[in-house]
Design a protein around this motif. Sequence first.
Motif, PDB file in Angstrom:
ATOM      1  N   SER A  44       0.815  -1.204   0.000  1.00  0.00           N
ATOM      2  CA  SER A  44       0.000   0.000   0.000  1.00  0.00           C
ATOM      3  C   SER A  44       0.858   1.267   0.000  1.00  0.00           C
ATOM      4  O   SER A  44       0.324   2.377  -0.055  1.00  0.00           O
ATOM      5  CB  SER A  44      -0.937   0.024   1.214  1.00  0.00           C
ATOM      6  N   ALA A  45       2.179   1.126   0.058  1.00  0.00           N
ATOM      7  CA  ALA A  45       3.069   2.290   0.075  1.00  0.00           C
ATOM      8  C   ALA A  45       2.944   3.070  -1.229  1.00  0.00           C
ATOM      9  O   ALA A  45       2.915   2.480  -2.314  1.00  0.00           O
ATOM     10  CB  ALA A  45       4.509   1.841   0.285  1.00  0.00           C
ATOM     11  N   ARG A  46       2.885   4.382  -1.120  1.00  0.00           N
ATOM     12  CA  ARG A  46       2.832   5.249  -2.291  1.00  0.00           C
ATOM     13  C   ARG A  46       3.681   6.485  -2.029  1.00  0.00           C
ATOM     14  O   ARG A  46       3.792   6.979  -0.908  1.00  0.00           O
ATOM     15  CB  ARG A  46       1.395   5.668  -2.615  1.00  0.00           C
ATOM     16  N   MET A  47       4.248   6.999  -3.084  1.00  0.00           N
ATOM     17  CA  MET A  47       5.089   8.177  -3.008  1.00  0.00           C
ATOM     18  C   MET A  47       4.276   9.392  -2.554  1.00  0.00           C
ATOM     19  O   MET A  47       3.120   9.550  -2.953  1.00  0.00           O
ATOM     20  CB  MET A  47       5.681   8.442  -4.392  1.00  0.00           C
ATOM     21  N   LEU A  48       4.873  10.238  -1.733  1.00  0.00           N
ATOM     22  CA  LEU A  48       4.224  11.484  -1.358  1.00  0.00           C
ATOM     23  C   LEU A  48       3.976  12.319  -2.614  1.00  0.00           C
ATOM     24  O   LEU A  48       4.841  12.384  -3.501  1.00  0.00           O
ATOM     25  CB  LEU A  48       5.099  12.263  -0.383  1.00  0.00           C
ATOM     26  N   PRO A  49       2.831  12.963  -2.710  1.00  0.00           N
ATOM     27  CA  PRO A  49       2.546  13.771  -3.904  1.00  0.00           C
ATOM     28  C   PRO A  49       3.633  14.796  -4.214  1.00  0.00           C
ATOM     29  O   PRO A  49       3.988  15.002  -5.386  1.00  0.00           O
ATOM     30  CB  PRO A  49       1.213  14.442  -3.550  1.00  0.00           C
ATOM     31  N   ALA A  50       4.168  15.443  -3.186  1.00  0.00           N
ATOM     32  CA  ALA A  50       5.217  16.435  -3.418  1.00  0.00           C
ATOM     33  C   ALA A  50       6.479  15.798  -3.981  1.00  0.00           C
ATOM     34  O   ALA A  50       7.165  16.385  -4.831  1.00  0.00           O
ATOM     35  CB  ALA A  50       5.530  17.177  -2.119  1.00  0.00           C
ATOM     36  N   ALA A  51       6.788  14.585  -3.515  1.00  0.00           N
ATOM     37  CA  ALA A  51       7.953  13.874  -4.047  1.00  0.00           C
ATOM     38  C   ALA A  51       7.719  13.480  -5.494  1.00  0.00           C
ATOM     39  O   ALA A  51       8.608  13.609  -6.349  1.00  0.00           O
ATOM     40  CB  ALA A  51       8.245  12.644  -3.195  1.00  0.00           C
ATOM     41  N   ARG A  52       6.528  12.985  -5.800  1.00  0.00           N
ATOM     42  CA  ARG A  52       6.207  12.582  -7.177  1.00  0.00           C
ATOM     43  C   ARG A  52       6.318  13.778  -8.123  1.00  0.00           C
ATOM     44  O   ARG A  52       6.881  13.670  -9.217  1.00  0.00           O
ATOM     45  CB  ARG A  52       4.800  11.989  -7.243  1.00  0.00           C
ATOM     46  N   ASP A  53       5.772  14.912  -7.702  1.00  0.00           N
ATOM     47  CA  ASP A  53       5.832  16.105  -8.538  1.00  0.00           C
ATOM     48  C   ASP A  53       7.279  16.514  -8.798  1.00  0.00           C
ATOM     49  O   ASP A  53       7.655  16.825  -9.943  1.00  0.00           O
ATOM     50  CB  ASP A  53       5.075  17.241  -7.849  1.00  0.00           C
ATOM     51  N   ALA A  54       8.110  16.490  -7.756  1.00  0.00           N
ATOM     52  CA  ALA A  54       9.510  16.880  -7.911  1.00  0.00           C
ATOM     53  C   ALA A  54      10.255  15.925  -8.836  1.00  0.00           C
ATOM     54  O   ALA A  54      11.038  16.361  -9.695  1.00  0.00           O
ATOM     55  CB  ALA A  54      10.190  16.928  -6.541  1.00  0.00           C
ATOM     56  N   LEU A  55      10.022  14.624  -8.697  1.00  0.00           N
ATOM     57  CA  LEU A  55      10.720  13.654  -9.535  1.00  0.00           C
ATOM     58  C   LEU A  55      10.302  13.757 -10.995  1.00  0.00           C
ATOM     59  O   LEU A  55      11.123  13.604 -11.903  1.00  0.00           O
ATOM     60  CB  LEU A  55      10.484  12.233  -9.023  1.00  0.00           C
ATOM     61  N   GLU A  56       9.021  14.023 -11.237  1.00  0.00           N
ATOM     62  CA  GLU A  56       8.575  14.198 -12.619  1.00  0.00           C
ATOM     63  C   GLU A  56       9.253  15.407 -13.250  1.00  0.00           C
ATOM     64  O   GLU A  56       9.686  15.359 -14.409  1.00  0.00           O
ATOM     65  CB  GLU A  56       7.058  14.363 -12.662  1.00  0.00           C
ATOM     66  N   ARG A  57       9.368  16.482 -12.505  1.00  0.00           N
ATOM     67  CA  ARG A  57      10.034  17.675 -13.025  1.00  0.00           C
ATOM     68  C   ARG A  57      11.515  17.414 -13.266  1.00  0.00           C
ATOM     69  O   ARG A  57      12.074  17.827 -14.290  1.00  0.00           O
ATOM     70  CB  ARG A  57       9.838  18.834 -12.053  1.00  0.00           C
ATOM     71  N   LEU A  58      12.143  16.714 -12.346  1.00  0.00           N
ATOM     72  CA  LEU A  58      13.560  16.401 -12.506  1.00  0.00           C
ATOM     73  C   LEU A  58      13.794  15.460 -13.679  1.00  0.00           C
ATOM     74  O   LEU A  58      14.770  15.608 -14.422  1.00  0.00           O
ATOM     75  CB  LEU A  58      14.099  15.789 -11.214  1.00  0.00           C
ATOM     76  N   ALA A  59      12.921  14.485 -13.848  1.00  0.00           N
ATOM     77  CA  ALA A  59      13.092  13.513 -14.926  1.00  0.00           C
ATOM     78  C   ALA A  59      12.978  14.157 -16.301  1.00  0.00           C
ATOM     79  O   ALA A  59      13.483  13.609 -17.288  1.00  0.00           O
ATOM     80  CB  ALA A  59      12.060  12.393 -14.788  1.00  0.00           C
ATOM     81  N   HIS A  60      12.317  15.307 -16.382  1.00  0.00           N
ATOM     82  CA  HIS A  60      12.168  16.012 -17.650  1.00  0.00           C
ATOM     83  C   HIS A  60      13.165  17.157 -17.796  1.00  0.00           C
ATOM     84  O   HIS A  60      13.168  17.852 -18.823  1.00  0.00           O
ATOM     85  CB  HIS A  60      10.739  16.546 -17.793  1.00  0.00           C
ATOM     86  N   ALA A  61      14.018  17.347 -16.793  1.00  0.00           N
ATOM     87  CA  ALA A  61      15.024  18.395 -16.882  1.00  0.00           C
ATOM     88  C   ALA A  61      16.178  17.943 -17.782  1.00  0.00           C
ATOM     89  O   ALA A  61      16.461  16.741 -17.887  1.00  0.00           O
ATOM     90  CB  ALA A  61      15.551  18.741 -15.488  1.00  0.00           C
ATOM     91  N   PRO A  62      16.861  18.863 -18.441  1.00  0.00           N
ATOM     92  CA  PRO A  62      17.975  18.481 -19.322  1.00  0.00           C
ATOM     93  C   PRO A  62      19.103  17.798 -18.553  1.00  0.00           C
ATOM     94  O   PRO A  62      19.412  18.172 -17.415  1.00  0.00           O
ATOM     95  CB  PRO A  62      18.441  19.837 -19.879  1.00  0.00           C
ATOM     96  N   ALA A  63      19.702  16.787 -19.182  1.00  0.00           N
ATOM     97  CA  ALA A  63      20.882  16.107 -18.630  1.00  0.00           C
ATOM     98  C   ALA A  63      20.675  15.678 -17.186  1.00  0.00           C
ATOM     99  O   ALA A  63      21.566  15.808 -16.343  1.00  0.00           O
ATOM    100  CB  ALA A  63      22.112  17.005 -18.751  1.00  0.00           C
TER     101      ALA A  63
END
Length: 263
Positions: A44-63
């Motif tokens: 039932s573990a799920r990522m915190l919404p704030a963490a998910r948002d940050a990782l999505e932004r980072l994953a789309h950042a250059p390099a």
Amino acid sequence: MSAVAYTSPEGLAEAVARAASARHLLIALDFDGTLAPLVDEPMSARMLPAARDALERLAHAPATTVALVSGRTLEHLAEISEREPDSRIHLAGSHGAEFWHPGAESAQDSDSDVSLRDELTARAEQIIGGLDGAWIEHKRFGFALHTRLADREQAAEAATRIDDLVRTEAPAWRRRTGQDILEFASRHEGKDSAVRSLRDRVGADVVLFAGDDVTDEDALASLEPGDVGIRVGGGETVAQYRVADAAALAVLLGRLAEARAGE
């Protein structure tokens, strides 16, 4: 290993700035207790919404490469991280014995110890039969004893019996301990080798790794000069930096996403 890690706002700000200025940044993160609060029911573990948002932004950042590095099987890690088919986040499961890379097939080696794994898992389940709050997790390359909800004295006795079983029947297997978990595996990869593999794959010159448990210390200890190691929560650590909990790490990742994007 030290229980002391720098926790000043200035120290964390300097670490974020160093990571943000990397030519190619690899952000490799444990999941349970690091991006998601620890829960009694593991699936039932799920990522915190704030963490998910940050990782999505980072994953789309250059390099910038983002990866989850977990002791969970690759299948379970994909489920709890709610991976989408077009995800840009790399997954390393089973402590680095299994990988999923965006746009590539999952890299899963065959398990040469399937029969032994199944036999020992079944015998471990017999050992804990009747012990309320304890359960055996079936893993691709072994099994794990969970005792988070069990009586401490009875759990310790069960762990000793399972330790003796594996020591006798599979002495070459790797033994790991964590927060209310005892795990055995026929494979010897660790989170340190997972981070090295990811670093080499993407050509990162700076790695930021964060984790909250004993197995994360392997990765933290393997970091190179200029990398950023963060311990989430309490406990002894080799990390330079510490944050209080998953929520605090999510805030830090959000700041890193802003800095990496030049916002």
